[in-house]
Write a protein that holds these residues in place. Structure first.
Motif, PDB file in Angstrom:
ATOM      1  N   GLY A   1       0.938  -1.473   0.240  1.00  0.00           N
ATOM      2  CA  GLY A   1      -0.393   0.212   0.066  1.00  0.00           C
ATOM      3  C   GLY A   1       0.725   1.560  -0.363  1.00  0.00           C
ATOM      4  O   GLY A   1       0.338   2.840  -0.783  1.00  0.00           O
ATOM      5  N   ALA A   2       2.157   0.900   0.983  1.00  0.00           N
ATOM      6  CA  ALA A   2       2.829   2.641   0.707  1.00  0.00           C
ATOM      7  C   ALA A   2       3.354   2.205  -0.282  1.00  0.00           C
ATOM      8  O   ALA A   2       3.334   3.924  -0.656  1.00  0.00           O
ATOM      9  N   THR A   3       3.705   1.490  -0.880  1.00  0.00           N
ATOM     10  CA  THR A   3       4.917   1.707  -2.718  1.00  0.00           C
ATOM     11  C   THR A   3       3.601   1.749  -3.262  1.00  0.00           C
ATOM     12  O   THR A   3       4.121   2.562  -4.473  1.00  0.00           O
ATOM     13  N   PHE A   4       2.144   1.602  -3.411  1.00  0.00           N
ATOM     14  CA  PHE A   4       1.275   3.025  -4.646  1.00  0.00           C
ATOM     15  C   PHE A   4       0.675   4.240  -3.989  1.00  0.00           C
ATOM     16  O   PHE A   4       0.976   4.857  -5.013  1.00  0.00           O
ATOM     17  N   LEU A   5       1.049   4.261  -2.156  1.00  0.00           N
ATOM     18  CA  LEU A   5       0.340   5.859  -2.105  1.00  0.00           C
ATOM     19  C   LEU A   5       1.590   6.587  -2.485  1.00  0.00           C
ATOM     20  O   LEU A   5       2.149   8.004  -2.623  1.00  0.00           O
ATOM     21  N   LEU A   6       2.322   6.187  -1.582  1.00  0.00           N
ATOM     22  CA  LEU A   6       3.971   7.137  -1.359  1.00  0.00           C
ATOM     23  C   LEU A   6       4.118   8.126  -2.158  1.00  0.00           C
ATOM     24  O   LEU A   6       4.875   9.022  -2.546  1.00  0.00           O
ATOM     25  N   PRO A   7       4.684   7.564  -3.601  1.00  0.00           N
ATOM     26  CA  PRO A   7       5.479   7.984  -4.847  1.00  0.00           C
ATOM     27  C   PRO A   7       4.609   9.449  -5.074  1.00  0.00           C
ATOM     28  O   PRO A   7       5.044  10.253  -6.313  1.00  0.00           O
ATOM     29  N   PHE A   8       2.967   9.978  -4.214  1.00  0.00           N
ATOM     30  CA  PHE A   8       2.572  10.806  -4.992  1.00  0.00           C
ATOM     31  C   PHE A   8       3.008  11.734  -3.976  1.00  0.00           C
ATOM     32  O   PHE A   8       2.494  13.396  -4.053  1.00  0.00           O
ATOM     33  N   THR A   9       4.120  11.964  -3.086  1.00  0.00           N
ATOM     34  CA  THR A   9       4.520  13.253  -2.507  1.00  0.00           C
ATOM     35  C   THR A   9       5.846  12.872  -2.387  1.00  0.00           C
ATOM     36  O   THR A   9       6.844  11.822  -2.859  1.00  0.00           O
ATOM     37  N   ILE A  10       6.599  14.250  -2.186  1.00  0.00           N
ATOM     38  CA  ILE A  10       8.122  14.033  -2.871  1.00  0.00           C
ATOM     39  C   ILE A  10       8.734  13.660  -1.572  1.00  0.00           C
ATOM     40  O   ILE A  10       9.668  12.961  -1.766  1.00  0.00           O
ATOM     41  N   VAL A  11       8.642  13.437  -0.341  1.00  0.00           N
ATOM     42  CA  VAL A  11       9.265  12.912   0.752  1.00  0.00           C
ATOM     43  C   VAL A  11       8.630  11.591   0.790  1.00  0.00           C
ATOM     44  O   VAL A  11      10.086  10.718   1.043  1.00  0.00           O
ATOM     45  N   GLY A  12       7.950  10.813  -0.216  1.00  0.00           N
ATOM     46  CA  GLY A  12       7.128   8.892  -0.258  1.00  0.00           C
ATOM     47  C   GLY A  12       8.394   9.207  -1.238  1.00  0.00           C
ATOM     48  O   GLY A  12       9.257   7.394  -1.088  1.00  0.00           O
ATOM     49  N   VAL A  13       8.791   9.690  -1.850  1.00  0.00           N
ATOM     50  CA  VAL A  13       9.726   9.222  -3.096  1.00  0.00           C
ATOM     51  C   VAL A  13      10.672   8.930  -2.028  1.00  0.00           C
ATOM     52  O   VAL A  13      11.555   8.312  -3.085  1.00  0.00           O
ATOM     53  N   ILE A  14      11.135   9.943  -1.437  1.00  0.00           N
ATOM     54  CA  ILE A  14      12.830   9.657  -0.883  1.00  0.00           C
ATOM     55  C   ILE A  14      12.387   8.129   0.477  1.00  0.00           C
ATOM     56  O   ILE A  14      13.672   7.655   0.359  1.00  0.00           O
ATOM     57  N   LEU A  15      11.341   8.112   0.886  1.00  0.00           N
ATOM     58  CA  LEU A  15      11.111   6.963   1.660  1.00  0.00           C
ATOM     59  C   LEU A  15      11.446   6.142   0.952  1.00  0.00           C
ATOM     60  O   LEU A  15      12.236   4.944   1.672  1.00  0.00           O
ATOM     61  N   LEU A  16      10.955   5.490   0.133  1.00  0.00           N
ATOM     62  CA  LEU A  16      10.541   4.882  -0.873  1.00  0.00           C
ATOM     63  C   LEU A  16      11.635   3.226  -0.688  1.00  0.00           C
ATOM     64  O   LEU A  16      11.216   2.097  -0.257  1.00  0.00           O
ATOM     65  N   PRO A  17      12.317   3.565  -1.116  1.00  0.00           N
ATOM     66  CA  PRO A  17      13.671   2.999  -1.306  1.00  0.00           C
ATOM     67  C   PRO A  17      14.305   2.709   0.432  1.00  0.00           C
ATOM     68  O   PRO A  17      14.559   1.065   0.340  1.00  0.00           O
ATOM     69  N   VAL A  18      14.310   3.678   1.169  1.00  0.00           N
ATOM     70  CA  VAL A  18      14.164   2.905   3.202  1.00  0.00           C
ATOM     71  C   VAL A  18      13.441   2.342   2.633  1.00  0.00           C
ATOM     72  O   VAL A  18      13.684   0.955   3.950  1.00  0.00           O
ATOM     73  N   ILE A  19      12.042   2.031   2.903  1.00  0.00           N
ATOM     74  CA  ILE A  19      10.986   1.328   3.058  1.00  0.00           C
ATOM     75  C   ILE A  19      11.377   0.227   2.562  1.00  0.00           C
ATOM     76  O   ILE A  19      11.543  -1.718   2.916  1.00  0.00           O
ATOM     77  N   TRP A  20      11.939  -0.264   1.274  1.00  0.00           N
ATOM     78  CA  TRP A  20      12.622  -1.371   0.505  1.00  0.00           C
ATOM     79  C   TRP A  20      13.347  -2.013   1.290  1.00  0.00           C
ATOM     80  O   TRP A  20      12.845  -3.395   1.412  1.00  0.00           O
ATOM     81  N   VAL A  21      14.504  -0.952   1.937  1.00  0.00           N
ATOM     82  CA  VAL A  21      15.227  -2.060   2.399  1.00  0.00           C
ATOM     83  C   VAL A  21      15.314  -2.498   3.509  1.00  0.00           C
ATOM     84  O   VAL A  21      15.409  -3.552   4.062  1.00  0.00           O
ATOM     85  N   ALA A  22      14.296  -1.494   4.457  1.00  0.00           N
ATOM     86  CA  ALA A  22      13.429  -2.168   5.745  1.00  0.00           C
ATOM     87  C   ALA A  22      12.873  -2.963   5.056  1.00  0.00           C
ATOM     88  O   ALA A  22      13.256  -4.444   6.580  1.00  0.00           O
ATOM     89  N   ALA A  23      12.122  -4.203   4.543  1.00  0.00           N
ATOM     90  CA  ALA A  23      10.809  -4.711   4.131  1.00  0.00           C
ATOM     91  C   ALA A  23      12.224  -5.788   4.535  1.00  0.00           C
ATOM     92  O   ALA A  23      11.795  -6.886   4.901  1.00  0.00           O
ATOM     93  N   ILE A  24      12.930  -5.708   3.625  1.00  0.00           N
ATOM     94  CA  ILE A  24      13.919  -7.036   3.380  1.00  0.00           C
ATOM     95  C   ILE A  24      15.329  -6.997   4.909  1.00  0.00           C
ATOM     96  O   ILE A  24      14.893  -8.429   4.564  1.00  0.00           O
ATOM     97  N   VAL A  25      15.018  -6.550   5.485  1.00  0.00           N
ATOM     98  CA  VAL A  25      16.052  -6.767   6.687  1.00  0.00           C
ATOM     99  C   VAL A  25      15.028  -7.229   7.715  1.00  0.00           C
ATOM    100  O   VAL A  25      15.220  -8.068   8.679  1.00  0.00           O
ATOM    101  N   LEU A  26      13.781  -7.117   8.119  1.00  0.00           N
ATOM    102  CA  LEU A  26      12.707  -7.395   8.312  1.00  0.00           C
ATOM    103  C   LEU A  26      11.904  -8.348   7.999  1.00  0.00           C
ATOM    104  O   LEU A  26      12.266  -9.364   8.968  1.00  0.00           O
ATOM    105  N   SER A  27      12.270  -8.451   7.200  1.00  0.00           N
ATOM    106  CA  SER A  27      11.620 -10.268   7.402  1.00  0.00           C
ATOM    107  C   SER A  27      12.573 -11.580   7.112  1.00  0.00           C
ATOM    108  O   SER A  27      12.625 -12.566   7.136  1.00  0.00           O
ATOM    109  N   ILE A  28      13.947 -10.956   7.166  1.00  0.00           N
ATOM    110  CA  ILE A  28      14.730 -12.140   7.761  1.00  0.00           C
ATOM    111  C   ILE A  28      14.586 -11.598   8.589  1.00  0.00           C
ATOM    112  O   ILE A  28      15.095 -13.495   9.596  1.00  0.00           O
ATOM    113  N   ALA A  29      14.897 -10.984   9.572  1.00  0.00           N
ATOM    114  CA  ALA A  29      14.570 -10.716  11.117  1.00  0.00           C
ATOM    115  C   ALA A  29      13.666 -11.737  11.666  1.00  0.00           C
ATOM    116  O   ALA A  29      13.676 -12.803  12.457  1.00  0.00           O
TER     117      ALA A  29
END
Length: 202
Positions: A153-181
């Motif tokens: 949901g965040a992947t689809f919604l965040l690109p509508f904001t400038i801050v969201g575009v910046i945050l998306l890569p961080v969220i994706w990396v965090a998702a990978i790390v958290l999935s491993i954890a």
């Protein structure tokens, strides 16, 4: 499970709620599931009867849904067994290597399938299959599914904001790390909760 032995009066409510209409918790369901699994191990149910009672226990919404299952096991005083199990210390679990290992692996897979491109469908399949007979796999699959639905949901919604575009890569990396954890936690028989997760599916 005191709620099984007496009706409660909601604050400000008109009167006592009938015992059978009281809502159950996840712990209530898991207690009944343990009784059903023990009865099956003793040979009191065949596979079809076991599957039927397990499904009814895990989808129960009120105590009225759980009581018939316990009545089948303990006759006219099912509530006493439930109350006793809730109040007394839990008996030590007997570890049966292959079964316990399979549950840990299934729960871990619910988190790690995101790393191979199945962040939603993977946990969903485990929830609908192994999760029906294993509360442990069900909990981890639900947690993983809700987290990855939130990320999607965040992947689809965040690109509508400038801050969201910046945050998306961080969220994706965090998702990978958290999935491993999460996968490591499941293998270690630990509970795991993803942060900032909208838990739409219960």
């Amino acid at each position: 499970m005191a709620a099984m032995t007496e009706a409660s009066t909601p604050p400000g409510g008109p009167g006592p709620v009938p015992q059978a209409q009281l809502r159950v918790t996840n712990q209530d369901r898991e207690h009944v599931v343990e009784h059903v699994q023990a009865a099956y191990a003793e040979g009191r149910f065949d596979k079809l009867e076991f599957d039927d009672r397990l499904e009814r226990a895990m989808t129960a919404r009120t105590h009225g849904d759980l009581m018939p299952i316990m009545t089948e096991l303990y006759g006219s005083r099912p509530a006493a067994h439930l109350h006793q199990q809730t109040m007394a210390p839990a008996p030590p679990k007997h570890h049966h290597g292959p079964t316990e290992s399979n549950e840990r692996l299934g729960a871990s897979a619910a988190h790690l399938v995101a790393l191979i491109g199945f962040p939603i469908i993977g946990p969903l399949i485990l929830l609908l299959t192994a999760g029906k007979t294993s509360p442990y796999i069900r909990r981890h699959a639900l947690e993983s599914l809700n987290f990855h639905l939130t990320v999607t949901g965040a992947t689809f919604l965040l690109p509508f904001t400038i801050v969201g575009v910046i945050l998306l890569p961080v969220i994706w990396v965090a998702a990978i790390v958290l999935s491993i954890a999460g996968g490591v936690a499941a293998l270690s028989e630990n509970e795991f909760r993803y942060p900032l997760t909208v838990r739409l599916i219960k």
